[in-house]
Write a protein that holds these residues in place. Sequence first.
Motif, mmCIF file in Angstrom:
data_model
loop_
_atom_site.group_PDB
_atom_site.id
_atom_site.type_symbol
_atom_site.label_atom_id
_atom_site.label_comp_id
_atom_site.label_asym_id
_atom_site.label_seq_id
_atom_site.Cartn_x
_atom_site.Cartn_y
_atom_site.Cartn_z
ATOM 1 N N MET A 1 0.810 -1.208 0.000
ATOM 2 C CA MET A 1 0.000 0.000 0.000
ATOM 3 C C MET A 1 0.844 1.258 0.000
ATOM 4 N N GLY A 2 0.204 2.321 -0.404
ATOM 5 C CA GLY A 2 0.795 3.640 -0.276
ATOM 6 C C GLY A 2 -0.177 4.545 0.442
ATOM 7 N N PHE A 3 0.351 5.523 1.128
ATOM 8 C CA PHE A 3 -0.475 6.470 1.880
ATOM 9 C C PHE A 3 -0.090 7.889 1.485
ATOM 10 N N GLY A 4 -1.102 8.715 1.395
ATOM 11 C CA GLY A 4 -0.841 10.079 0.982
ATOM 12 C C GLY A 4 -1.562 11.096 1.837
ATOM 13 N N TRP A 5 -1.069 12.298 1.787
ATOM 14 C CA TRP A 5 -1.754 13.459 2.354
ATOM 15 C C TRP A 5 -2.065 14.417 1.211
ATOM 16 N N PHE A 6 -3.301 14.851 1.178
ATOM 17 C CA PHE A 6 -3.744 15.844 0.217
ATOM 18 C C PHE A 6 -4.368 16.997 0.991
ATOM 19 N N GLU B 1 -5.316 19.003 -3.709
ATOM 20 C CA GLU B 1 -3.989 18.871 -4.280
ATOM 21 C C GLU B 1 -3.097 17.961 -3.450
ATOM 22 N N PHE B 2 -2.153 17.346 -4.115
ATOM 23 C CA PHE B 2 -1.202 16.443 -3.498
ATOM 24 C C PHE B 2 -0.251 17.198 -2.585
ATOM 25 N N VAL B 3 0.061 16.594 -1.433
ATOM 26 C CA VAL B 3 1.020 17.168 -0.499
ATOM 27 C C VAL B 3 2.231 16.242 -0.346
ATOM 28 N N ALA B 4 1.973 14.999 0.059
ATOM 29 C CA ALA B 4 3.065 14.056 0.310
ATOM 30 C C ALA B 4 2.527 12.635 0.278
ATOM 31 N N ALA B 5 3.420 11.679 0.018
ATOM 32 C CA ALA B 5 3.015 10.278 -0.003
ATOM 33 C C ALA B 5 4.182 9.399 0.410
ATOM 34 N N ILE B 6 3.850 8.188 0.854
ATOM 35 C CA ILE B 6 4.871 7.213 1.225
ATOM 36 C C ILE B 6 4.419 5.834 0.772
ATOM 37 N N PHE C 1 7.405 11.009 -1.369
ATOM 38 C CA PHE C 1 7.168 11.946 -2.461
ATOM 39 C C PHE C 1 6.576 13.215 -1.865
ATOM 40 N N TYR C 2 6.955 14.353 -2.424
ATOM 41 C CA TYR C 2 6.487 15.633 -1.908
ATOM 42 C C TYR C 2 6.122 16.577 -3.045
ATOM 43 N N ALA C 3 5.118 17.384 -2.801
ATOM 44 C CA ALA C 3 4.839 18.493 -3.701
ATOM 45 C C ALA C 3 5.963 19.510 -3.575
ATOM 46 N N ASP C 4 6.261 20.187 -4.666
ATOM 47 C CA ASP C 4 7.341 21.180 -4.639
ATOM 48 C C ASP C 4 7.089 22.251 -3.589
ATOM 49 N N SER C 5 5.840 22.575 -3.367
ATOM 50 C CA SER C 5 5.485 23.662 -2.447
ATOM 51 C C SER C 5 5.790 23.334 -0.982
ATOM 52 N N VAL C 6 5.957 22.039 -0.655
ATOM 53 C CA VAL C 6 6.196 21.664 0.738
ATOM 54 C C VAL C 6 7.543 20.985 0.949
ATOM 55 N N TYR D 1 -6.814 19.113 5.421
ATOM 56 C CA TYR D 1 -5.864 18.073 5.039
ATOM 57 C C TYR D 1 -6.523 16.708 5.165
ATOM 58 N N TYR D 2 -6.349 15.890 4.141
ATOM 59 C CA TYR D 2 -6.942 14.560 4.087
ATOM 60 C C TYR D 2 -5.851 13.502 3.976
#
Length: 126
Positions: free
Chosen positions: A32-37, A46-51, A59-64, A94-95
């Motif tokens: 599995m992968g988990f993300g924060w949007f 919008e995407f924020v980060a994922a693992i 993985f990270y959005a450029d903005s963060v 944040y989700y």
Amino acid sequence: QLQASGGGLAQPGGSLRLSCAVSGRSSRMYNMGFGWFRQAPGKEREFVAAIRISTFSTFYADSVKGRFTISRDNAENTINLQMNSLKPEDTAVYYCSAGITLADSQARSKNNYDYWGQGTQVTVSS
């Protein structure tokens, strides 16, 4: 099931830590992968980060990038988002989300996630 917590009010330059409690067998999480949007009023989610659990890839959005860190706590079975150097533009709901099978190329798109938590409000203001 995903349960997000930890939102609140922070001053610019401050920090907050979001936590996403994951229900279910830990053994099922391997692929599995988990993300924060996040979603601000009037804007798209919008995407924020994922693992990815199997590779520990993040993985990270450029903005963060350089300010936020995503991690997994095995003991607590949570996915955490440490947010430092917060800016007013980080204000959003944040989700946390989970993808049953998530490849590196899929991590940044919300369409590749199967489960979503209820959201937690983050407000950055002086």
